[in-house]
Design a protein around this motif. Structure first.
Motif: not given
Length: 281
Positions: A66-73, A76-78, A137-148, A199-203
């Motif tokens: 979970t920590v790894y995927i939060v950091i990776a996402t 990239i997304v920021l 998974g992180a790349m998929t979450l990047v697309i999800m969290n980009l609008p936020t 971060v909350g949505r990724i978790l």
């Protein structure tokens, strides 16, 4: 009592009832999860990995994944989200193009996460040839969290007074220098808030990761873990509850996620208040 006053009393009563029901449901859900989950949280559960030989269960790999995927996402997304927001707010001249991009971002934010998982599997795993891994998974979450990230940053950039920009331009500063030294420092609260919300949505995400990140509970380092299959806490919750019937462990993970979510929401509120006080000064 006149008809208008009676109507107002009824509407007020319905609003109080709706607010009370909402509060009661939230408190019931939080209390139910914490009461059933906290007794099962032990140091052994948090600090070990699963061992089928010894018939023990540990969620340390899931916590690390979970920590790894939060950091990776976020890594990239920021830059992408903040950069897109800066372009749309400060550089873009074509209002139609800005409107199309903003509409696309709002549409992305409303798509169910299971569809993101399906698209992520088809694109990152099938088309690009990546294996099931945390980076997919992180790349998929990047697309999800980009609008936020985009929308919160945009709103924060728009909140910076135009007089600040005009004053900097009047002193001879260039466009990028004004953005870097005046606009971005004045909008950092929105960027931080968007980051915390992401971060909350990724978790809390599981559906998209089921297709892309996998179910493995192996204990790996950061770089090795990103290129390997791994279950996050939400995926592990689904695995233990649905596949193994370990509801005690599932409630323990749910309690941990609930506490993390409460901490993240509290942090977002505190950050917003701190920046609001600083701006008032």
């Amino acid at each position: 009592m006149s008809r208008r006053k009676a109507y107002g009393v009824i509407i007020r009563g319905l609003m109080y009832l709706a607010a009370g029901l909402t509060t009661a449901l939230v408190l019931f859900m939080v209390g139910y999860v914490l009461i059933n989950g906290i007794p099962h949280i032990t140091w052994e559960l948090l600090s070990t990995k699963p061992s089928y030989l010894n018939d023990t269960i540990g969620i340390l790999p899931d916590i690390l994944n979970t920590v790894y995927i939060v950091i990776a996402t976020l890594f990239i997304v920021l830059p992408i989200g903040v950069g897109a927001a800066i372009y749309l707010t400060e550089y873009a001249q074509n209002k139609k193009l800005v409107g199309i991009i903003e509409y696309a971002a709002e549409t992305l934010s409303g798509i169910p996460s299971i569809i993101y998982g399906l698209v992520g599997m088809l694109f990152f795993l099938k088309f690009l040839g990546l294996k099931t891994s945390l980076i997919a998974g992180a790349m998929t979450l990047v697309i999800m969290n980009l609008p936020t990230i985009m929308r919160t940053t945009q709103e924060s950039l728009k909140a910076v007074p135009q007089s600040y920009r005009e004053g900097a331009f009047g002193l001879g500063a260039g466009k990028w220098r004004v953005i870097r030294t005046v606009v971005l420092p004045g909008s950092v609260d929105g960027i931080v808030t968007g980051c915390i919300l992401a971060v909350g949505r990724i978790l809390g995400e599981s559906a998209a990761l089921l297709f892309t990140a996998g179910f493995a509970h192996a204990l790996n380092g950061f770089f090795e873990g990103l290129t390997s299959s791994g279950a996050t806490l939400t995926v592990a919750l689904y695995f233990y509850a649905k596949e193994q019937g370990e509801f005690g462990v599932a409630f323990a993970i749910a309690a941990i996620l609930m506490l993390l979510t409460l901490i993240i929401n509290l942090a977002a509120s505190l950050v917003s208040r701190c920046f609001m006080r600083r701006n008032k000064k």
